[in-house]
Design a protein around this motif. Structure first.
Motif, PDB file in Angstrom:
ATOM      1  N   ARG A  77       1.117   4.002  -2.947  1.00  0.00           N
ATOM      2  CA  ARG A  77       0.844   5.740  -2.659  1.00  0.00           C
ATOM      3  C   ARG A  77       2.058   6.396  -2.896  1.00  0.00           C
ATOM      4  O   ARG A  77       1.699   7.338  -3.453  1.00  0.00           O
ATOM      5  CB  ARG A  77       0.578   5.796  -1.089  1.00  0.00           C
ATOM      6  CG  ARG A  77       0.319   7.008  -0.420  1.00  0.00           C
ATOM      7  CD  ARG A  77      -0.097   7.255   0.905  1.00  0.00           C
ATOM      8  NE  ARG A  77      -0.857   6.156   1.452  1.00  0.00           N
ATOM      9  CZ  ARG A  77      -0.778   5.451   2.567  1.00  0.00           C
ATOM     10  NH1 ARG A  77       0.402   5.514   3.385  1.00  0.00           N
ATOM     11  NH2 ARG A  77      -1.620   4.515   2.754  1.00  0.00           N
TER      12      ARG A  77
ATOM     13  N   GLN B  95      -0.184   5.704  -7.219  1.00  0.00           N
ATOM     14  CA  GLN B  95      -1.284   4.890  -7.614  1.00  0.00           C
ATOM     15  C   GLN B  95      -1.284   4.432  -9.230  1.00  0.00           C
ATOM     16  O   GLN B  95      -2.127   3.666  -9.552  1.00  0.00           O
ATOM     17  CB  GLN B  95      -2.588   5.249  -7.285  1.00  0.00           C
ATOM     18  CG  GLN B  95      -2.631   5.582  -5.754  1.00  0.00           C
ATOM     19  CD  GLN B  95      -2.805   4.461  -4.977  1.00  0.00           C
ATOM     20  OE1 GLN B  95      -3.541   3.604  -5.183  1.00  0.00           O
ATOM     21  NE2 GLN B  95      -2.575   4.869  -3.616  1.00  0.00           N
TER      22      GLN B  95
ATOM     23  N   THR C   5       0.807  -1.277   0.061  1.00  0.00           N
ATOM     24  CA  THR C   5      -0.161   0.097  -0.010  1.00  0.00           C
ATOM     25  C   THR C   5       0.858   1.265   0.050  1.00  0.00           C
ATOM     26  O   THR C   5       0.520   2.166  -0.994  1.00  0.00           O
ATOM     27  CB  THR C   5      -0.962   0.128   1.283  1.00  0.00           C
ATOM     28  OG1 THR C   5      -1.749  -1.268   1.014  1.00  0.00           O
ATOM     29  CG2 THR C   5      -1.808   1.182   1.198  1.00  0.00           C
TER      30      THR C   5
END
Length: 110
Positions: free
Chosen positions: A46, A50, A42
């Motif tokens: 980020r 993305q 994740t």
């Protein structure tokens, strides 16, 4: 994109095209997700804005397969396995040379 820059970024930037960089990031993301490093994956998504969500690894390719292929190539060419990592500080097992802490952070390429 705002990733950390390697020390020899100018030299590497000539070799790492935007497509190659994207492919490396996609392979790394796939590896992280495969082994359930979800929080790290994740954070990578980020940090890269993305854009990685638009891509996925090809069916016939993964990071571990690339590493295995390179190990085989290197061992056939040099008669020994490549070293991808080493302990920080201490003694280099291959050469017996005592490493300073800053030397242990270098990447090995051949």
């Amino acid at each position: 994109q705002t990733g950390a820059q390697p020390r020899d970024y100018e030299k590497l930037s000539e070799e790492i095209t935007p497509d190659r960089q994207r492919d490396c990031l996609i392979l790394i993301l796939d590896y992280l997700q495969m082994f359930r490093y979800n929080e790290t994956a994740t954070h990578l998504q980020r940090e890269t804005g993305q854009f990685l969500n638009e891509f996925e690894c090809a069916d016939n390719m993964d990071f571990a397969q690339i590493v295995r292929g390179y190990e085989e190539y290197y061992e056939n060419k040099h008669g020994r396995k490549p070293r991808f990592s080493r302990r920080r500080g201490g003694i280099d097992e291959t050469s017996g040379v005592t490493l300073k802490s800053d030397q242990s952070k270098r990447t090995i390429t051949e």
